[in-house]
Design a protein around this motif. Structure first.
Motif, short mmCIF file in Angstrom:
data_model
loop_
_atom_site.label_atom_id
_atom_site.label_comp_id
_atom_site.label_asym_id
_atom_site.label_seq_id
_atom_site.Cartn_x
_atom_site.Cartn_y
_atom_site.Cartn_z
N ALA A 1 4.39 5.93 -8.50
CA ALA A 1 3.68 5.75 -9.77
C ALA A 1 2.70 4.59 -9.67
N GLU A 2 1.62 4.71 -10.39
CA GLU A 2 0.67 3.60 -10.46
C GLU A 2 1.35 2.44 -11.16
N PRO A 3 1.09 1.21 -10.70
CA PRO A 3 1.74 0.07 -11.32
C PRO A 3 1.27 -0.17 -12.75
N ASP A 4 2.17 -0.67 -13.56
CA ASP A 4 1.85 -1.03 -14.94
C ASP A 4 1.16 -2.39 -14.89
N PRO A 5 -0.09 -2.49 -15.35
CA PRO A 5 -0.82 -3.76 -15.26
C PRO A 5 -0.20 -4.88 -16.09
N ASP A 6 0.71 -4.54 -17.01
CA ASP A 6 1.36 -5.56 -17.83
C ASP A 6 2.59 -6.16 -17.17
N LEU A 7 3.00 -5.59 -16.02
CA LEU A 7 4.19 -6.10 -15.33
C LEU A 7 3.80 -7.10 -14.24
N SER A 8 4.63 -8.09 -14.06
CA SER A 8 4.45 -9.01 -12.94
C SER A 8 4.88 -8.29 -11.66
N PRO A 9 4.51 -8.79 -10.48
CA PRO A 9 4.99 -8.16 -9.25
C PRO A 9 6.52 -8.06 -9.20
N ARG B 1 11.05 -0.56 -9.73
CA ARG B 1 11.04 0.45 -8.66
C ARG B 1 12.43 0.61 -8.04
N TYR B 2 13.08 -0.51 -7.69
CA TYR B 2 14.39 -0.42 -7.04
C TYR B 2 15.50 -0.04 -8.01
N SER B 3 15.41 -0.44 -9.25
CA SER B 3 16.48 -0.11 -10.19
C SER B 3 16.38 1.33 -10.70
N ALA B 4 15.27 2.01 -10.42
CA ALA B 4 15.07 3.39 -10.89
C ALA B 4 15.85 4.42 -10.08
N ALA C 1 19.04 -12.80 11.49
CA ALA C 1 17.87 -12.30 10.76
C ALA C 1 18.00 -12.56 9.27
N HIS C 2 16.89 -13.02 8.68
CA HIS C 2 16.86 -13.36 7.26
C HIS C 2 15.76 -12.52 6.60
N GLY C 3 16.15 -11.69 5.64
CA GLY C 3 15.20 -10.83 4.95
C GLY C 3 14.82 -11.41 3.60
N LEU C 4 13.54 -11.34 3.29
CA LEU C 4 13.01 -11.85 2.03
C LEU C 4 12.39 -10.70 1.24
N ASP C 5 12.74 -10.59 -0.03
CA ASP C 5 12.15 -9.56 -0.88
C ASP C 5 12.10 -10.08 -2.31
N ILE C 6 11.16 -9.59 -3.08
CA ILE C 6 10.99 -10.04 -4.45
C ILE C 6 12.01 -9.43 -5.41
N SER C 7 12.61 -8.29 -5.04
CA SER C 7 13.54 -7.58 -5.92
C SER C 7 14.98 -8.02 -5.70
N ALA C 8 15.60 -8.54 -6.74
CA ALA C 8 17.02 -8.92 -6.66
C ALA C 8 17.89 -7.68 -6.43
N PHE D 1 5.37 -2.53 7.04
CA PHE D 1 5.09 -1.86 5.76
C PHE D 1 5.04 -2.89 4.64
N PHE D 2 4.45 -4.03 4.93
CA PHE D 2 4.30 -5.12 3.97
C PHE D 2 3.04 -4.86 3.16
N GLN D 3 3.19 -3.99 2.16
CA GLN D 3 2.06 -3.60 1.33
C GLN D 3 2.53 -3.49 -0.11
N SER D 4 1.59 -3.57 -1.00
CA SER D 4 1.95 -3.54 -2.42
C SER D 4 0.75 -3.09 -3.23
N LYS D 5 1.02 -2.29 -4.24
CA LYS D 5 -0.04 -1.89 -5.16
C LYS D 5 -0.21 -2.91 -6.27
N VAL D 6 0.65 -3.89 -6.33
CA VAL D 6 0.54 -4.94 -7.34
C VAL D 6 0.05 -6.22 -6.67
N ALA D 7 -0.42 -7.14 -7.48
CA ALA D 7 -1.00 -8.39 -6.97
C ALA D 7 -0.06 -9.09 -5.99
N LEU D 8 -0.58 -9.34 -4.80
CA LEU D 8 0.18 -10.01 -3.76
C LEU D 8 -0.83 -10.50 -2.73
#
Length: 188
Positions: free
Chosen positions: A12-20, A27-30, A76-83, A125-132
């Protein structure tokens, strides 16, 4: 070796009102699982030639690459924005008994790595359709590399109809002389 694939879902296209953070959390909770949990094939081909050491993996989602690295002897230590994604990755690491895999929910736009602390930086695959600001994030990540450290990045274009090629990038990044576990294993 099994390839990295993701579960079927709509992009889905990102909602412009949502933060990254809100976008990726939504996306992950869906769904129960977004990605396959398998290693990225390009990364496994590149890293299989390196002696295990310390690694960070940017934008790790549910952790397939970090889990594979830990199974190969890496710390190895993984970093992601989604809890939510980080929670799934931690759960899988615990289920597999992988003490060498750790995960952290962090906004990479604000993340500051400790300099010269890892032997491998990956951003597959470090890509994002939202501001990053990927360029700034990758530049900061490169400061985390120890002398002779390596990095791996591969990606598939987000939207190129009829084209499914993966661009592979590998750089041993020998920035200065020194000894590091991230040098090719002999005989491979």
């Amino acid at each position: 070796m099994t390839a990295h694939h993701h579960a079927p879902h709509a992009h889905a296209e990102p909602d412009p009102d949502l933060s990254p953070a809100e976008h990726w959390e939504r996306r992950y909770s869906a769904s129960e699982r977004v990605w396959s949990g398998k290693v990225n094939l390009t990364m496994s081909e590149v890293v299989s030639h390196l002696a295990p050491g310390r690694a960070i993996d940017l934008g790790r989602g549910e952790g397939g690459d970090v889990l594979w690295l830990a199974e190969q002897g890496w710390t190895a230590h993984g970093l992601d924005i989604s809890a939510t994604a980080v929670g799934r990755a931690r759960g899988e690491a615990a289920a597999r008994g992988l003490d060498g895999a750790s995960f952290e929910a962090v906004d990479l736009d604000a993340w500051e790595p400790k300099p010269a602390t890892v032997d491998l930086v990956t951003a597959n695959f470090f890509q994002s359709k939202v501001a990053l600001d990927r360029t700034a994030i990758l530049r900061r990540a490169m400061t985390a590399r120890a002398p002779m450290g390596a990095w791996s990045r591969s990606r598939t274009p987000l939207r190129r109809p009829g084209r499914r090629t993966t661009r592979r990038r590998w750089c041993p990044c020998r920035t200065r002389q020194g000894d590091s576990p991230a040098v090719p294993r002999s005989g491979r």
